[in-house]
Design an enzyme around this catalytic site. Structure first.
Site, short mmCIF file in Angstrom:
data_model
loop_
_atom_site.label_atom_id
_atom_site.label_comp_id
_atom_site.label_asym_id
_atom_site.label_seq_id
_atom_site.Cartn_x
_atom_site.Cartn_y
_atom_site.Cartn_z
N GLU A 194 0.84 -1.58 0.00
CA GLU A 194 -0.11 0.14 0.06
C GLU A 194 0.93 1.11 -0.19
O GLU A 194 0.68 1.71 1.32
CB GLU A 194 -1.27 0.12 1.61
CG GLU A 194 -2.22 -0.87 1.30
CD GLU A 194 -3.06 -1.52 2.20
OE1 GLU A 194 -3.27 -0.72 3.03
OE2 GLU A 194 -3.88 -1.86 1.81
N GLU A 314 -5.34 -7.26 -1.56
CA GLU A 314 -6.70 -7.40 -0.11
C GLU A 314 -8.22 -7.00 -0.11
O GLU A 314 -8.16 -5.70 -1.49
CB GLU A 314 -5.53 -6.07 1.09
CG GLU A 314 -4.79 -6.97 0.89
CD GLU A 314 -3.91 -5.63 2.47
OE1 GLU A 314 -4.95 -4.95 2.72
OE2 GLU A 314 -2.96 -5.88 2.30
#
Length: 503
Positions: A194, A314
């Site tokens: 991320e 995710e």
């Protein structure tokens, strides 16, 4: 993603065996998923050129202060992996931090009582990772290693921090690639989790351009182990348009990641629901019909234009609100059902296996054993074939004139702590025709009682047990296999003789 709202961690504390349609029929006899993988356009192919689909689960913990996957304070790691397999997840994403490479880093909060996790005693964190990778491979699961954090203190916007410079990131990536070289259970490495503002894509600034850093990191991995896939997440903002942390791949079309070894890049997006944070698209009057257009813009176009495979590394939700339920149903449909598209589909790993993700929960409930069947059920249509592990057959074709249906069953105790135990039963098609359904029966010699079962339905009368397939795993191709698991009590019983009947 907005990590201020993510993952309150309790640190203290089916398998759809569907034949894949389309090309590569010449390789039908090869075990699906065998060897190292590579990319071709939007698909991931195995060593024999067969398209494969990652349909997996995130099991976090190595990136936290525990320095090991969570839940081992409650269960044996083998029983966890057995249960993942029995539910039809074929890949594990293992987040870690660079702390695990430091000398003396030891795992914490592992329960060794009653023989649980016995073979992990005395091992450091990387050695425990070795055992998890090894057992996952025996079970036929693949592993993606995810550099989740530079240290266990928290995530970082960039791939480096003042205390963990880029040189450390590169060195640790190379060490990990070398550690698992020749062990094709590990199919690749997710370079950094991320990236977000001030990380940019294609801006040309060596200090902030994640695309350029991914090229440096990916080439470092491939210089040690050229067979690995390199998973590259997005950023937060591109040309003034913001989204989830790691979820914005709008720049990858114009500025692709270029590596020294071709056909290794898989782009990775993260996407979440309102239990993580609000986004403008959730309030759109057309929601959820607007969501495919949102996903197309941020990352889906890479797949739809045949640029590269896309892995949703995710996605998750507590599933408590109606908005989140609609979001998950829409996303699963967007990922493309396996029954319709085979492996010509988006790759995915759900967040998470763990119940202690504060803003999403997990597939397991808080007891670390019971399956959240509603949440798991949403994923049924995008689960995909398992891969052959030690002692289990591959997913071959079958049928023909004079073919007959038959099956065999093998019973394995994955953990036994005296007062209870967990076991897995693998059902294998031993006939010459595909199974449409199956039934397994056995009689215990002691007083064992089943307390829960997943991936099958059961009845028990006295010491006799009958287990029948669930709706999603009754069909098993010739030489293929599926499995179910269960918990029982008390432990200490002998392994019963099983009878499998094709019905």
């Amino acid at each position: 993603m907005f990590r201020s709202l993510r993952r309150t961690l309790c640190a203290a504390a089916a398998a759809l065996l569907l034949p894949l349609a389309g090309a590569h029929q010449a390789h039908a006899a090869a075990a699906l998923g065998a060897g190292y993988w590579h990319t071709s356009g939007r698909q991931i192919l195995d060593a024999a050129g067969q398209p494969v689909r990652i349909a997996g689960i995130n099991w976090f913990g190595f990136e936290t202060g525990n320095h090991v996957v969570h839940g081992l304070w409650s269960r044996d790691y083998k029983s966890m992996i057995d249960q993942m397999r029995s539910l039809g997840y074929n890949t594990i994403r293992l987040p870690y931090s660079d702390d695990v490479f430091k000398a003396g880093t030891m795992p914490e909060s592992i329960d060794f009582s009653g023989g649980k996790n016995a073979d992990l005693q005395g091992l450091n964190s990387l050695q425990v990772m070795d055992r998890i990778v090894s057992y996952a491979g025996q079970d036929g699961l693949k592993v993606i290693l995810d550099r989740h954090r530079p240290d266990s203190g928290g995530q970082s916007a960039l791939w480096y921090t003042a205390s963990v410079p880029e040189s450390t990131w590169i060195a640790d990536l190379k060490a990990l690639a070398a550690r698992y070289k020749g062990q094709d259970t590990v199919i690749g490495i997710d370079l950094h989790n991320e990236p977000h503002d001030p990380a940019c894509w294609g801006c040309g600034d060596q200090a902030t351009d994640w695309r350029l850093a991914a090229e440096r990191g990916g080439d470092a991995v491939l210089s040690v182990n050229p067979d690995l896939l390199v998973f590259v997440e997005g950023v937060q903002t591109y040309n003034g348009v913001s989204g989830w942390w790691g979820g914005n791949l709008m720049g990858a079309g114009q500025y692709p990641v270029r590596l020294d070894v071709p056909n290794r890049v898989v782009y990775s997006a993260h996407d979440y629901a309102t239990s993580v944070a609000q986004q403008s698209w959730f309030a759109d009057p057309s929601f959820p019909a607007n969501m495919p257009g949102i996903w197309d813009k941020y990352w889906g176009y890479l797949f739809k234009q045949n640029i590269a495979p896309v892995w949703v590394g995710e996605f998750g939700t507590t599933l408590q609100s109606a908005v989140d339920q609609k979001w998950l149903a829409a996303l699963v449909d967007y990922l493309r059902p396996t029954s319709t598209h085979g492996a010509d589909a988006f790759q995915w790993t759900f967040w998470s296996w763990n119940p202690n993700s504060g803003d999403t929960g997990g597939v397991l409930k808080d007891d670390w054993t019971t399956v959240d069947t509603a949440k798991d059920g949403y994923l049924a249509s995008v689960k995909a074939p398992l891969f052959p592990g030690s002692g289990s057959g591959g997913d071959g074709g079958g049928g023909g004139g004079g073919a007959s249906a038959a099956c065999g069953a093998a019973y394995t105790v994955s953990s036994d702590w005296g007062s209870g135990f967990n076991a897995q039963v693998t059902v294998t098609n031993t006939g010459t025709a595909a199974l449409k359904s199956w039934k397994v029966t056995w009689t215990w010699s002691g007083s064992q009682q089943i307390t829960s079962m997943w991936n099958a339905a059961y009845t028990q009368s006295g010491t006799g047990v009958t287990a029948v397939n669930a709706a999603h795993n009754g069909s098993v191709p010739v030489a293929g296999s599926t499995s179910f698991g269960f918990g029982g009590a008390p432990g200490g019983g002998t392994v019963p003789k099983l009878t499998c009947t094709a019905t």
